[in-house]
Design an enzyme around this catalytic site. Structure first.
Site, PDB file in Angstrom:
ATOM      1  N   ASP A 153       0.808  -1.216   0.000  1.00 47.22           N
ATOM      2  CA  ASP A 153       0.000   0.000   0.000  1.00 47.22           C
ATOM      3  C   ASP A 153       0.845   1.272   0.000  1.00 47.22           C
ATOM      4  O   ASP A 153       2.052   1.223   0.232  1.00 47.22           O
ATOM      5  CB  ASP A 153      -0.966   0.004   1.210  1.00 47.22           C
ATOM      6  CG  ASP A 153      -0.322  -0.566   2.471  1.00 47.22           C
ATOM      7  OD1 ASP A 153       0.906  -0.452   2.603  1.00 47.22           O
ATOM      8  OD2 ASP A 153      -1.043  -1.121   3.306  1.00 47.22           O
ATOM      9  N   HIS A 168      -7.287  -4.266  10.352  1.00 48.34           N
ATOM     10  CA  HIS A 168      -7.038  -4.127   8.913  1.00 48.34           C
ATOM     11  C   HIS A 168      -5.784  -4.901   8.501  1.00 48.34           C
ATOM     12  O   HIS A 168      -4.888  -5.123   9.300  1.00 48.34           O
ATOM     13  CB  HIS A 168      -6.990  -2.656   8.477  1.00 48.34           C
ATOM     14  CG  HIS A 168      -5.766  -1.891   8.871  1.00 48.34           C
ATOM     15  ND1 HIS A 168      -5.764  -0.527   9.049  1.00 48.34           N
ATOM     16  CD2 HIS A 168      -4.485  -2.270   9.118  1.00 48.34           C
ATOM     17  CE1 HIS A 168      -4.554  -0.119   9.371  1.00 48.34           C
ATOM     18  NE2 HIS A 168      -3.754  -1.162   9.426  1.00 48.34           N
TER      19      HIS A 168
HETATM   20  C1  F6R Z   1       1.244  -1.060   6.123  1.00 54.43           C
HETATM   21  C2  F6R Z   1       0.179  -2.051   6.349  1.00 54.43           C
HETATM   22  C3  F6R Z   1      -0.614  -2.014   7.603  1.00 54.43           C
HETATM   23  C4  F6R Z   1       0.240  -2.254   8.852  1.00 54.43           C
HETATM   24  C5  F6R Z   1      -0.610  -2.193  10.109  1.00 54.43           C
HETATM   25  C6  F6R Z   1       0.221  -2.369  11.366  1.00 54.43           C
HETATM   26  O1  F6R Z   1       1.894  -1.322   4.894  1.00 54.43           O
HETATM   27  O2  F6R Z   1      -0.062  -2.855   5.505  1.00 54.43           O
HETATM   28  O3  F6R Z   1      -1.617  -2.998   7.542  1.00 54.43           O
HETATM   29  O4  F6R Z   1       0.861  -3.504   8.763  1.00 54.43           O
HETATM   30  O5  F6R Z   1      -1.259  -0.948  10.165  1.00 54.43           O
HETATM   31  O6  F6R Z   1       1.034  -1.254  11.541  1.00 54.43           O
HETATM   32  P1  F6R Z   1       2.119  -1.218  12.705  1.00 54.43           P
HETATM   33  O7  F6R Z   1       3.082  -2.309  12.390  1.00 54.43           O
HETATM   34  O8  F6R Z   1       2.753   0.133  12.599  1.00 54.43           O
HETATM   35  O9  F6R Z   1       1.388  -1.464  13.981  1.00 54.43           O
END
Ligand code: F6R
Length: 247
Positions: free
Chosen positions: A66, A136
């Site tokens: 993304d 998500h």
């Molecule tokens: C970003 C993505 C998101 C993150 C998720 C967790 O490329 O795909 O789904 O993996 O928001 O984010 P963190 O690791 O910062 O808690």
């Protein structure tokens, strides 16, 4: 679904790198599906170290999930900027094999279609995912419906608030993104979900053991035939009624 629990994020990251090594041993041109965010930092650190110690990724493809709309690749808080900082700055990567949606494309719908053509010609062998506090995956936010293909998405308030930690001015956090859809994610041959920390424990337990619902996009991973979940003990603490393996 295999769930492995490690003492630390670094130990989980080392295991994730071993999965990359396995994939690279099987495919001449391994296709890695990559994510950004805090969870992925120990993984990229360990991956960089593995490459320095001889892991050859020179023929690997990297296809990111993304990108924020309106942040160019040169913006440090863009997903492209994150990848540069944590991976490409350290590991030379053939630019033709490193892909991320262009959040500044003049025609965003056409950019989504371009990305799906790329995914069709380069099916992902090993897809890495983090999980949002709201469940998500990629930026497929909870809702009444989910979208299979790459698409434009309005980020939820939870996601905007959570991502504000990466921005100097919380008002700068983009409200829209391009994300691979859940179809693109579920078509990967193998999926690796990483989650660390107590704040992820509740959503992890619901995603892995609760009902499958568009209200918690990560729950759809229960339908995939080859998912490995790598957790630290804090993120695993609320899982009940499922076998977990240690380390
Ligand atoms: C970003 C993505 C998101 C993150 C998720 C967790 O490329 O795909 O789904 O993996 O928001 O984010 P963190 O690791 O910062 O808690």
């Amino acid at each position: 679904m295999r769930i492995r629990v490690f003492d630390t994020p670094d130990a989980a990251a080392a295991y994730a790198v071993a999965l990359v090594e396995q994939t690279a041993a099987v495919y001449a041109e391994p296709v890695l599906g990559l994510a950004t965010g805090g969870t992925m930092i120990p993984f990229y650190k360990a991956l960089v170290q593995a490459v320095r110690q001889g892991l050859d990724l020179s023929r690997a493809w990297a296809i990111n999930l993304d990108e924020y709309v309106g942040l160019g690749a040169e913006h440090p808080q863009s997903c492209a900027g994150f990848m540069r900082e944590h991976l490409y700055r350290h590991v030379p990567w053939d630019g033709a094999r490193a892909h991320i949606p262009d959040g500044c494309a003049p025609d965003l719908a056409a950019e989504c279609r371009r990305y799906d053509r790329l995914l069709a010609t380069h099916p992902v062998h090993l897809q890495f995912l983090g999980i949002g506090l709201n469940g998500h995956i990629g930026f497929n936010e909870p809702g009444d419906e989910l979208v299979a293909e790459t698409h434009l998405v309005e980020l939820s308030e939870t996601t905007i608030r959570s991502n504000a930690r990466f921005f100097r001015d919380p008002g700068e956090v983009p409200r829209r993104a391009i994300t691979m859809g859940v179809g693109g994610i579920l078509r990967a041959e193998r999926v690796v979900l990483l989650a660390f920390g107590e704040q992820k424990a509740e959503v992890v337990a619901r995603a892995l053991t609760g009902p499958i619902t568009t209200r918690l996009p990560a729950s759809l991973l229960q339908l995939h035939r080859d998912v490995t979940v790598l957790l630290d003990t804090a993120a695993a603490q609320k899982i009940r009624g499922k076998t977990v393996e240690n380390g």
